[in-house]
Structures are given as C-alpha cells and as structure tokens.
Design an enzyme around this catalytic site. Sequence first.
Site, PDB file in Angstrom:
ATOM      1  N   THR A 169       0.811  -1.221   0.000  1.00 31.44           N
ATOM      2  CA  THR A 169       0.000   0.000   0.000  1.00 31.44           C
ATOM      3  C   THR A 169       0.840   1.265   0.000  1.00 31.44           C
ATOM      4  O   THR A 169       0.294   2.360   0.188  1.00 31.44           O
ATOM      5  CB  THR A 169      -0.938   0.012   1.213  1.00 31.44           C
ATOM      6  OG1 THR A 169      -0.166  -0.125   2.416  1.00 31.44           O
ATOM      7  CG2 THR A 169      -1.949  -1.118   1.135  1.00 31.44           C
ATOM      8  N   UNK A 170       2.135   1.129  -0.250  1.00 30.16           N
ATOM      9  CA  UNK A 170       3.010   2.305  -0.327  1.00 30.16           C
ATOM     10  C   UNK A 170       3.239   2.638  -1.803  1.00 30.16           C
ATOM     11  O   UNK A 170       3.967   1.908  -2.492  1.00 30.16           O
ATOM     12  CB  UNK A 170       4.335   2.030   0.372  1.00 30.16           C
ATOM     13  N   PRO A 171       2.636   3.709  -2.326  1.00 31.40           N
ATOM     14  CA  PRO A 171       2.754   4.010  -3.757  1.00 31.40           C
ATOM     15  C   PRO A 171       4.195   4.156  -4.260  1.00 31.40           C
ATOM     16  O   PRO A 171       4.531   3.576  -5.300  1.00 31.40           O
ATOM     17  CB  PRO A 171       1.956   5.312  -3.912  1.00 31.40           C
ATOM     18  CG  PRO A 171       0.941   5.255  -2.808  1.00 31.40           C
ATOM     19  CD  PRO A 171       1.661   4.597  -1.662  1.00 31.40           C
ATOM     20  N   MET A 174       5.889   0.661  -4.573  1.00 33.94           N
ATOM     21  CA  MET A 174       5.396  -0.144  -5.682  1.00 33.94           C
ATOM     22  C   MET A 174       5.780   0.467  -7.030  1.00 33.94           C
ATOM     23  O   MET A 174       6.084  -0.258  -7.984  1.00 33.94           O
ATOM     24  CB  MET A 174       3.877  -0.290  -5.582  1.00 33.94           C
ATOM     25  CG  MET A 174       3.406  -1.019  -4.328  1.00 33.94           C
ATOM     26  SD  MET A 174       4.099  -2.682  -4.160  1.00 33.94           S
ATOM     27  CE  MET A 174       3.356  -3.502  -5.570  1.00 33.94           C
TER      28      MET A 174
END
Length: 304
Positions: A169-171, A174
Amino acid sequence: MPRQAASRLVVGEGEGPPGASGPAATMLRSLLLHSLRLCAQTASCLVLFPRFLGTAFMLWLLDFLCIRKHFLRRRHPDHPEPEVELNSEGEEMPPDDPPICVSDDNRLCTLASLKAVWHGQKLDFFKQAHEGGPAPNSEVVRPDGFQSQRILDYAQGTRPLVLNFGSCTUPPFMARMSAFQRLVTKYQRDVDFLIIYIEEAHPSDGWVTTDSPYVIPQHRSLEDRVSAARVLQQGAPGCALVLDTMANSSSSAYGAYFERLYVIQSGTIMYQGGRGPDGYQVSELRTWLERYDEQLHGTRPRRL
C-alpha cells in the site's frame, strides 16, 4: 505474668517477618526503572516534537492544491534530471525514481496521517541501524511455514546484501519496484537481495490514499501479513522475501517505516537510504552498486 506477656507482644510486633524489605526494595527498583523510562520518552518527545510540527505544517500546506502541484512538480536540487536509458530494443526505460504523485482528492493532514508520521519519525529516531555501524540481526519470518530467521542469515560471506523494506500500500515503493527488479537482474551474480515486508503504509483502516494500488487493512496476525506479501510476490523480482514480525522488530531496528533501502556487507551497514517516501531513492542504490561493480571487476558497468 501479664507484664511478661505484654513485653513478649511488644517484642513480637517490633521484629516483623524475615525478608520484609525484599518486596519493598523490588518495588523501589521497579519504580526507579519506570521513572527513567518515562524521562527518556519525555526527552525523546521533546527532541522529536519540532520536527513533527514541521512535517505536520508541510502536510497542511500540501492540502492546498495550488501549493501541492507546484511543490510536487519541483525536482529536489540533490536529485538531478535522470539520464534517459534504453533497453536492448532501443525503447526508453522508465526512471528509477518516478515523481511522487498525490491525487487531488487525497487529504494529507489528517489525524491518521499525523499518527503515521509520528510513528515513522519515532522509529527512525530510536533505530539501531546507522551507516558504518553494525547491522542489527533482527528477527524475520519466512512466508512459507512461518519459520523464524535472522536478517544476517541471508548474508553470504563478503557479498553485499541489499535490504528493501516496504509494503503493497506504499505508492512509491510499488512504483519503483520495476527499477529495483532491474537492479536485481543485473547484479544478482555478485550481490544478494532481500525484500522485507513490513506493516502497511496506507492500510484501508488507517491513513487511506486512493493512490495506493491495493486495498489492504492493517495486519492483525502473521496470516494477514503473509496474504499481503503474496500479492507483492506475484510481481516482485526473483529475490528472497520475508516478513517482519508482528512486533515490527526489523522495521524498528532499521527505522524502515514507510519504506527504506540498506546495503549490508560483512555485518556492517555500507549504505543507508533515506526514509520514505522522499528519501527512498533507487537511483542512489544503483549508484552504490555501480561503484561496487567497478571496484570488483575494474570496469564501469553499462546501464540496463
């Protein structure tokens, strides 16, 4: 007789049970220990609070869209314009560190975001890992079988070991995974790589962002963390992946929340990346690996 009984009674009251001072001494030591811990926590809060206030003020400013667009588009002076890279077919490759994008409908200064920022800054302040110092050999867990291991179990002799901390969930984590995968493919002959899946940066029941590619709640158990890690594993590079413990021992030891990069060699931290999202720079890791490869083989490597 009454006088003797009275005297015996008085003497008996004055003696007391043997070892009565033991519990009192233990309680006193415990009280002193708790007092010292409280003083240490208070002192750390006083040190961290100005930094936290500065971050909170910046997040508040970034909630004004005109400021957000101007600030996020501006490149940091320490990060020059990246070189254009071409693959074997002559096509342009994406940059190592694509700019951080925040959608207009995302608020940055909320109670959940401030809690997450405070948590990350506190972990960074108390971390054991420092560049040039010994690498903490914290506990990690294998996703298959929940077998407990140590980070340095993945180090092989004098080969560097790259640690990549992050979550789905860490943009930024990713978005830069493809660049990290290119480094794994290029340097895995001489370097080992390990992804450590930590607590979610933007859980669906915490600091929510629509820029997150996945909707994952906070991990309540190792099973939850395994499920999230398997999502990452589907598109992760071909390197080992382990989980942080539910006590977040590795994230705490390395100050890795929200995401972070490290290089360990012979038990020493040779490279410590900045704390994410701003300090998480795959380009810095690439530079370190290029220098290491040049020292090892005597020639400057060609970029992928």
